[in-house]
Design an enzyme around this catalytic site. Structure first.
Site, PDB file in Angstrom:
ATOM      1  N   GLY A  11      -0.263  30.567 -37.064  1.00 13.80           N
ATOM      2  CA  GLY A  11      -1.021  30.544 -35.808  1.00 13.80           C
ATOM      3  C   GLY A  11      -0.759  29.257 -35.043  1.00 13.80           C
ATOM      4  N   ASP A  69      -3.486  17.795 -37.824  1.00 12.53           N
ATOM      5  CA  ASP A  69      -4.563  18.162 -38.721  1.00 12.53           C
ATOM      6  C   ASP A  69      -5.740  18.467 -37.816  1.00 12.53           C
ATOM      7  OD1 ASP A  69      -5.098  18.466 -41.640  1.00 12.53           O
ATOM      8  OD2 ASP A  69      -6.853  17.285 -41.082  1.00 12.53           O
ATOM      9  N   GLY A 151      -7.979  31.476 -38.187  1.00  9.26           N
ATOM     10  CA  GLY A 151      -9.067  30.617 -38.682  1.00  9.26           C
ATOM     11  C   GLY A 151     -10.444  31.045 -38.175  1.00  9.26           C
ATOM     12  N   TYR A 152     -11.172  30.089 -37.637  1.00  9.82           N
ATOM     13  CA  TYR A 152     -12.552  30.340 -37.204  1.00  9.82           C
ATOM     14  C   TYR A 152     -12.632  30.871 -35.774  1.00  9.82           C
ATOM     15  CZ  TYR A 152     -13.492  27.437 -41.300  1.00  9.82           C
ATOM     16  OH  TYR A 152     -13.537  26.933 -42.575  1.00  9.82           O
TER      17      TYR A 152
HETATM   18  P1  ITT Z   1      -1.011  23.032 -42.098  1.00 12.59           P
HETATM   19  O1  ITT Z   1      -1.731  21.915 -42.836  1.00 12.59           O
HETATM   20  O2  ITT Z   1       0.132  23.578 -42.876  1.00 12.59           O
HETATM   21  O3  ITT Z   1      -0.658  22.649 -40.710  1.00 12.59           O
HETATM   22  P2  ITT Z   1      -3.568  24.366 -42.298  1.00 12.59           P
HETATM   23  O4  ITT Z   1      -4.077  25.720 -41.890  1.00 12.59           O
HETATM   24  O5  ITT Z   1      -3.802  23.971 -43.744  1.00 12.59           O
HETATM   25  O6  ITT Z   1      -2.007  24.297 -41.940  1.00 12.59           O
HETATM   26  P3  ITT Z   1      -5.201  22.164 -41.460  1.00 12.59           P
HETATM   27  O7  ITT Z   1      -5.100  21.483 -42.766  1.00 12.59           O
HETATM   28  O8  ITT Z   1      -5.067  21.361 -40.202  1.00 12.59           O
HETATM   29  O9  ITT Z   1      -4.116  23.318 -41.310  1.00 12.59           O
HETATM   30  O10 ITT Z   1      -6.560  22.963 -41.432  1.00 12.59           O
HETATM   31  C1  ITT Z   1      -6.983  23.494 -40.255  1.00 12.59           C
HETATM   32  C2  ITT Z   1      -7.987  24.588 -40.516  1.00 12.59           C
HETATM   33  O11 ITT Z   1      -9.021  24.441 -39.519  1.00 12.59           O
HETATM   34  C3  ITT Z   1      -7.350  25.946 -40.273  1.00 12.59           C
HETATM   35  O12 ITT Z   1      -6.836  26.512 -41.459  1.00 12.59           O
HETATM   36  C4  ITT Z   1      -8.515  26.721 -39.688  1.00 12.59           C
HETATM   37  O13 ITT Z   1      -9.347  27.180 -40.718  1.00 12.59           O
HETATM   38  C5  ITT Z   1      -9.272  25.651 -38.897  1.00 12.59           C
HETATM   39  N1  ITT Z   1      -8.728  25.568 -37.521  1.00 12.59           N
HETATM   40  C6  ITT Z   1      -7.999  24.544 -36.973  1.00 12.59           C
HETATM   41  N2  ITT Z   1      -7.608  24.831 -35.724  1.00 12.59           N
HETATM   42  C7  ITT Z   1      -8.091  26.074 -35.470  1.00 12.59           C
HETATM   43  C8  ITT Z   1      -8.000  26.937 -34.375  1.00 12.59           C
HETATM   44  O14 ITT Z   1      -7.287  26.619 -33.296  1.00 12.59           O
HETATM   45  N3  ITT Z   1      -8.623  28.108 -34.452  1.00 12.59           N
HETATM   46  C9  ITT Z   1      -9.315  28.449 -35.547  1.00 12.59           C
HETATM   47  N4  ITT Z   1      -9.430  27.719 -36.637  1.00 12.59           N
HETATM   48  C10 ITT Z   1      -8.820  26.533 -36.617  1.00 12.59           C
END
Ligand code: ITT
Length: 198
Positions: A11, A69, A151-152
């Site tokens: 995403g 992040d 995600g959310y």
């Molecule tokens: P990478 O570390 O590989 O980039 P990740 O999904 O683990 O991917 P993060 O550690 O930054 O990424 O965690 C971000 C989480 O926060 C993500 O998995 C979602 O649950 C939430 N999140 C962040 N940005 C979002 C968005 O634009 N829309 C919805 N949820 C989001």
């Protein structure tokens, strides 16, 4: 210039590729590289984790890297899930698991449930480290709506909108989101830094 986006999140990748479309940079993902490394995100802040991702990937591939992040910060939960957003419901939690846990945590608390999405975007090329932040305020609703995003997004109603972040298109999300704000600012900073044509 080719830039690696240090993410495993499809995403995020779609959103950031679109944001860098108007630049001379080609954003490539970890999936397009031969080795998909394990990154230990043990920082306590969004910036620490973004920096860990960028430096880890730079050290492996020696190419310019961007990383982010990001997460959701809910006022009534004292900022949770915060940096633990991706693994709120456990180490291998799915988006659905995390959304269910969030609704459980909020079910006995009075509405509205104010919250913000926060993003720290960074650039690193072995000598220059640049960073930018973005945030979008809104609130968490009682049940998921919409199929877009990740995600959310289905539970997040941006302030001033009557559609959730999952009911708007990628283009619309990229006009308002925390990630769009952070990466657009990062692009400006990269341009101002002079080394990187955007
Ligand atoms: P990478 O570390 O590989 O980039 P990740 O999904 O683990 O991917 P993060 O550690 O930054 O990424 O965690 C971000 C989480 O926060 C993500 O998995 C979602 O649950 C939430 N999140 C962040 N940005 C979002 C968005 O634009 N829309 C919805 N949820 C989001």
């Amino acid at each position: 210039m080719e830039i690696i986006f240090a993410t495993g999140n499809k995403g995020k990748l779609k959103e950031v590729k679109a944001i860098f479309q108007d630049t001379s940079h080609k954003v490539i993902s970890l999936k397009e590289l031969t080795v998909i490394p394990e990154i230990v995100e043990d920082g306590l802040t969004f910036e620490e984790n973004a920096r860990i991702k960028a430096v880890t990937i730079y050290d492996l591939f020696r190419k310019p890297v961007i990383a982010d992040d990001s997460g959701l910060s809910v006022d009534q939960l004292q900022g949770a899930p915060g940096v633990y957003s991706a693994r709120y419901a456990g180490e291998n939690a799915t988006d659905l698991d995390n959304n269910k846990k969030l609704l459980r945590e909020l079910q006995n608390l009075p509405e509205p449930h104010p919250a913000s999405f926060i993003c720290c975007a960074v650039f690193y090329d072995g000598c220059t480290y640049l960073k930018a932040f973005g945030e979008i305020p809104g609130r968490i609703i009682g049940e998921p709506r919409g199929e877009h995003g990740f995600g959310y997004d289905p539970l997040f109603l941006p302030e001033g909108y009557d559609k959730t972040m999952a009911e708007i298109s990628l283009d619309e999300k990229n006009k308002i989101s925390h990630r769009a704000k952070a990466f657009n600012l990062l692009k400006d900073i990269m341009r101002r830094d002079g080394k990187y044509e955007t």
